[in-house]
Design an enzyme around this catalytic site. Structure first.
Site, mmCIF file in Angstrom:
data_model
loop_
_atom_site.group_PDB
_atom_site.id
_atom_site.type_symbol
_atom_site.label_atom_id
_atom_site.label_comp_id
_atom_site.label_asym_id
_atom_site.label_seq_id
_atom_site.Cartn_x
_atom_site.Cartn_y
_atom_site.Cartn_z
ATOM 1 N N GLY A 1 0.835 -1.200 0.000
ATOM 2 C CA GLY A 1 0.000 0.000 0.000
ATOM 3 C C GLY A 1 0.863 1.240 0.000
ATOM 4 O O GLY A 1 2.084 1.174 0.141
ATOM 5 N N SER A 2 0.241 2.372 -0.199
ATOM 6 C CA SER A 2 0.983 3.642 -0.179
ATOM 7 C C SER A 2 0.164 4.682 0.558
ATOM 8 O O SER A 2 -1.063 4.626 0.590
ATOM 9 C CB SER A 2 1.286 4.115 -1.600
ATOM 10 O OG SER A 2 0.086 4.309 -2.321
ATOM 11 N N GLY A 3 0.867 5.605 1.162
ATOM 12 C CA GLY A 3 0.212 6.671 1.910
ATOM 13 C C GLY A 3 0.744 8.018 1.492
ATOM 14 O O GLY A 3 1.418 8.158 0.465
ATOM 15 N N VAL B 1 4.471 1.054 1.692
ATOM 16 C CA VAL B 1 4.713 -0.088 2.569
ATOM 17 C C VAL B 1 4.911 -1.322 1.689
ATOM 18 O O VAL B 1 4.097 -1.596 0.798
ATOM 19 C CB VAL B 1 3.539 -0.310 3.545
ATOM 20 C CG1 VAL B 1 3.817 -1.529 4.424
ATOM 21 C CG2 VAL B 1 3.321 0.921 4.412
ATOM 22 N N ASP C 1 -6.315 7.978 17.019
ATOM 23 C CA ASP C 1 -6.622 7.819 15.589
ATOM 24 C C ASP C 1 -7.156 6.412 15.315
ATOM 25 O O ASP C 1 -6.774 5.771 14.337
ATOM 26 C CB ASP C 1 -5.381 8.101 14.739
ATOM 27 C CG ASP C 1 -5.731 8.349 13.260
ATOM 28 O OD1 ASP C 1 -6.910 8.667 12.971
ATOM 29 O OD2 ASP C 1 -4.844 8.210 12.414
#
Length: 526
Positions: A16-18, A23, A133
């Site tokens: 995944g990417s943020g 990651v 969060d």
């Protein structure tokens, strides 16, 4: 980046990417185990100053917690262009993925996940930490087991009753007290936990709006609905109603929630997990590394405390500016800024440019574990912080010098050669002159306000006494920190020192201050 080798790890496909990086699934070739690695470009830390704070927050928190329902942080690596953060690998995606695919979960599945989340919070609450969060995107799964992640917004408190004010997190999961800008406690996470359970059961959060304003209006203006078409049992609805109470004082607390919803099996799982980790021979290297980290962390607190001395001098300076005692105040403030700059420069020279612990007489025999500090992520962040401190204090010195010049010619020091010399020299200062003038400043305050100090009905005089007390401590800075600042309290403003002033009667505070003036004069040789 797939196929890239970073020390013992080979990176494979992206998971995944943020906003700040990607990651990757990776293999530890030494142990043949899978891990997840978050890659963040070094330049991102320069572009987003808060990113460093959030990353350190997460690393330090996860290092303290040992819970099977919380993702483990393994280590941090660095190359020229990237930081790599190595975590426990989770093969089941996120709870958000599951909700998006299934819309709602059967009640027994939702409660199973919920109980594991509660089990995760036993360790979080025990350590007086707020996650801040909690949402499905931050809840990972591995072989069907919950792994709570993303502690970047978390906050460690001194006690469960402590308050926080910062508005962080995802709005639709935020407790009403956070949304409306009020102080909040650890109960805020309970609301978020309720939102996650509600979403698993009903396919949406209790309140969902497109803007913060509309969300606040909805929270304040309408009750939470529990549609019967979802066939949620009354027992679970009652639990949700106890959790999703808008008034935090009436909301269920953690102790009650643990007793009600955390099963004995869950508790045993955590205890067995922790015991096995300690006894498993294969974890000897890890335990040794963990012990090493703990020692480095403890010794780093002493380093951080040196920077807190600058923070304290700034606090005294702020009070001087705010109280603005007389026309000589700009001169006193300039000398204080020069002390800040000198302190920052000394720390930079001996803890950043070189790592020279013996330069600090009070540190060299304080702790035995200094050598590992320069390799830590915390130390690298500290170095950046100190570079900024030196630059900021240098600029301030120039600004305050200009103000001091304006008032010098008509001040009581206009014929004092030593003071003239101090003002002419922007950055280098004479400690004797600084201390002499600050003691004069303190004596003048005491003389001017002495009658007020004796008057029990004079409310504003207490602040002057407290200011004198702090200013005297600034003159004996090392001794003050050695005797009155607790090294384990990392939030400097939470030090007991700042709270003790509220416990004094004014007459007692006057006695303390008078004795302190005499002690400081004798100690400094005046």
């Amino acid at each position: 980046m797939s196929g890239k080798v970073i020390e013992d790890y080979t990176l494979h496909e992206a998971l995944g990417s943020g906003q700040y990086g990607k990651v990757y699934k990776a293999l530890n070739v030494r142990t043949n185990s899978l891990v997840a690695i978050k890659a963040v470009k070094v330049e991102k830390f320069k572009e987003v100053p808060k990113l460093e704070e959030f990353t350190m927050n997460e690393i330090q928190t996860l290092a303290r917690i040992n819970n099977p329902y919380i993702v483990k942080f393994i280590e941090m690596l660095k190359t020229k262009n990237h930081y790599y953060f190595v975590y426990e690998y989770c093969n089941g995606g996120t709870l958000e993925d599951i909700i998006n695919n299934q819309k709602t979960l059967p009640e027994h599945e939702a409660l199973k996940i919920f109980k594991q989340l509660v089990a995760a919070f036993t360790s979080i609450v025990k350590n007086n930490i707020m996650h801040r969060d909690l949402k499905p995107a931050n809840i990972l799964l591995h072989n069907g087991q919950v792994k709570l992640a993303d502690f970047g917004f978390c906050k460690a408190l001194q006690s469960p009753q402590d308050l926080s004010q910062t508005m962080v997190g995802s709005p639709i999961y935020m407790a009403p007290e956070i949304l409306t800008g009020h102080d909040y406690t650890m109960k805020a996470d309970i609301w978020s936990l309720g939102c996650v359970l509600y979403e698993m059961l009903y396919g949406e959060c209790p309140y969902e709006e497109s803007t913060i304003a509309k969300l606040i209006s909805a929270v304040e203006g309408r009750d939470i609905q529990y549609p019967s078409k979802y066939n949620v049992s009354q027992k679970t609805i009652t639990l949700l109603k106890d959790i999703l109470i808008k008034d935090a004082t009436k909301r269920i607390d953690w102790d009650e929630l643990f007793k009600r919803e955390l099963t004995k099996t869950d508790l045993q799982d955590i205890q067995v997990y922790q015991i096995l980790e300690q006894k498993d021979p294969s974890n000897k290297t890890q335990s040794s590394a963990e012990l090493e980290k703990q020692k480095a962390s403890k010794s780093f607190k002493y380093i951080l405390n040196e920077r807190n001395k600058i923070f304290f001098l700034y606090k005294v300076l702020e009070e001087m500016l705010e109280l603005n005692f007389d026309q000589e105040t700009p001169i006193y403030c300039f000398l204080m800024v020069k002390q800040v700059y000198a302190e920052a420069l000394f720390i930079k020279k001996n803890l950043v440019d070189t790592f020279n612990i013996p330069a600090f007489q009070h540190l060299k025999n304080k702790f035995e574990y200094w050598n590992s500090i320069p390799q830590t992520f915390e130390y690298k962040s500290f170095c950046k912080l100190m570079d900024k401190e030196v630059d900021n204090s240098k600029k301030l010195a120039l600004t305050f010098k200009e103000e001091a010049y304006k008032f010098f010619k008509n001040s009581i020091y206009q014929n004092d050669y030593e003071v003239q010399k101090e003002i002419d020299n922007t950055y280098e200062g004479n400690n004797h002159t600084f201390r002499r003038l600050m003691l004069r400043y303190i004596e003048d305050i005491k003389s001017k306000h002495f009658n007020k100090f004796l008057d029990p009905t004079s409310d504003d005089s207490t602040k002057w006494l407290v200011h004198i007390h702090k200013t005297l401590d600034a003159l004996l800075l090392d001794e003050f920190f050695e005797n009155f600042i607790q090294i384990d309290i990392t939030d400097f403003e939470q030090q007991p020192y700042f709270k003790t002033f509220h416990t004094y009667q004014k007459s007692d505070l006057l006695t303390v201050v008078s004795n302190k003036i005499n002690y400081t004069r004798n100690k400094l040789g005046f």
